[in-house]
Design an enzyme around this catalytic site. Structure first.
Site, PDB file in Angstrom:
ATOM      1  CB  CYS A   1     -17.417  31.515  56.954  1.00 17.41           C
ATOM      2  SG  CYS A   1     -15.992  32.172  57.811  1.00 17.41           S
TER       3      CYS A   1
ATOM      4  CG  HIS B   1     -13.369  32.113  53.612  1.00 23.18           C
ATOM      5  ND1 HIS B   1     -13.005  33.433  53.537  1.00 23.18           N
ATOM      6  CD2 HIS B   1     -13.784  31.901  54.897  1.00 23.18           C
ATOM      7  CE1 HIS B   1     -13.195  34.006  54.722  1.00 23.18           C
ATOM      8  NE2 HIS B   1     -13.673  33.103  55.558  1.00 23.18           N
TER       9      HIS B   1
END
Ligand code: A2P
Length: 332
Positions: free
Chosen positions: A130, A243
């Site tokens: 990710c 993130h």
């Protein structure tokens, strides 16, 4: 392949599995039939898809009969054990774990970057890490314009990247500290509420963590850039979702902020949010729930030759996981 697919989701009760259902609904993915799979603990639980309740079944060797497409998001161990079974049963597997990403015969795909690699799949396609996916959404377009050599990266990773239990752990620790109770840590080695942990995934002999090395290893494979180098420090922060990555990137050719902005403004799957004087830059709260990643804080890096510093934020449950997986299925 038929026009409408028999789809299995392994890890359907997890943070990414639940998101997969929502992404397939939103994008009108052609689902003929849906099989939700998880551990025996969740057997009998129900999840809604397009207004209909589907029961979760315990994953076993017979789970994949009649399945065309199997999304796996249940960790590397489960993928290693069951993805080959799904594949042998005739399903195409899209695996979100790290189990097969670096295998030579498994394409590792970000549809905006290397869609053509999907042609050589043998029934198994890997979804990238990710943090790597979020960073590459900005780095790859810049590579096309200026020739990427290496990056220094620091990540700020949300707890949902560690799954549903980590989301719950942050919530409990925040409540405990408001109530003056102890912030007990189970998922992470230290409390994550009101803290930052320079520790994502397990440590390797070279002192980096596995997560940190993924940026270089997966970056090389996805961008077809064997000499790409990435030195990353991956940090878990008390953010629920999305993130962020601070990047210092060095290029072969001179780069200007204006030309980099022009490149990133036109890049697919990316929004340029870069008006620092108006306090406009990407943040996890703004990026959470959005398909596009966001990039901002562009400046000439004062410590590198041909260097650019930038900040990228993206919903890692979406572009870093469920959205990218469904985009891969759409490519198929
Ligand atoms: P379960 O909810 O039954 O434990 P997350 O990333 O949010 O932790 O989710 C992990 C997902 O993987 C969950 O759906 C979880 O199911 C599933 N899972 C974990 N271990 C197994 C296993 N051994 N077999 C099948 N599914 C598993």
């Amino acid at each position: 392949m038929p026009k409408s697919y028999h789809v299995a989701i392994v890890g359907a009760t997890g943070a990414v599995g639940i998101e997969l259902l929502r992404v397939m609904e939103r994008r009108n993915f052609p689902v003929a039939d849906l099989r939700l799979l998880a551990s025996a603990r969740s057997a009998g639980n129900k999840s809604e898809f397009r207004g209909e309740d589907f029961s979760v079944a315990a994953l076993n060797h017979d789970s994949f009969a009649g399945i065309d497409l199997a999304f796996f998001s249940a960790g590397a161990g489960t993928a290693r054990q069951f993805a080959p079974i799904a594949q042998r049963t005739g399903a195409v597997v899209i695996d979100n774990s790290s189990a097969f990403r670096m295998d030579a015969d498994v394409p590792l795909i970000i549809p905006e970057i290397n869609p053509e690699d999907i042609r050589r799949h043998l029934g198994m396609i890997a979804n990238p890490n990710c943090t790597t996916a979020v960073a590459l959404m900005a780095l790859y377009p810049l590579h096309g314009a200026f020739g990427l050599r290496r990056v220094f990266a620091s990540s700020y990773q949300a707890v949902s990247g560690s799954g549903a239990r980590a989301i719950e752990e942050l919530r409990r620790q925040v409540e405990a500290s408001v109530d003056g109770g102890p912030a007990l840590a189970h998922v992470y080695p230290h409390p994550i509420a009101f803290n930052v942990l320079p520790h994502v995934d397990s440590f390797l002999e070279n002192g980096y963590t596995k997560e940190e090395m993924k940026m270089q290893n997966e970056g090389r494979k996805i961008m077809h850039l064997p000499d790409f180098r990435a030195s990353a420090t991956c940090v878990r922060v008390p953010v629920y979702r999305a993130h962020s990555v601070a990047l210092s990137a060095e290029f072969e050719r001179p780069v200007s902020v204006e030309s980099a902005r022009a490149v990133l403004a036109n890049a697919p799957g990316l929004d340029l949010v870069d008006e620092p004087l108006s306090n406009r830059y990407p943040t996890p709260l703004a990026a959470a729930g959005k398909d596009n990643c966001q990039v901002g804080r562009l400046r000439i890096d004062c410590a590198l030759e041909n260097g650019l510093a930038l900040w990228v934020t993206g919903d890692q449950l979406l572009k870093g996981a469920a959205l990218n997986a469904v985009q891969i299925a759409e490519l198929l």
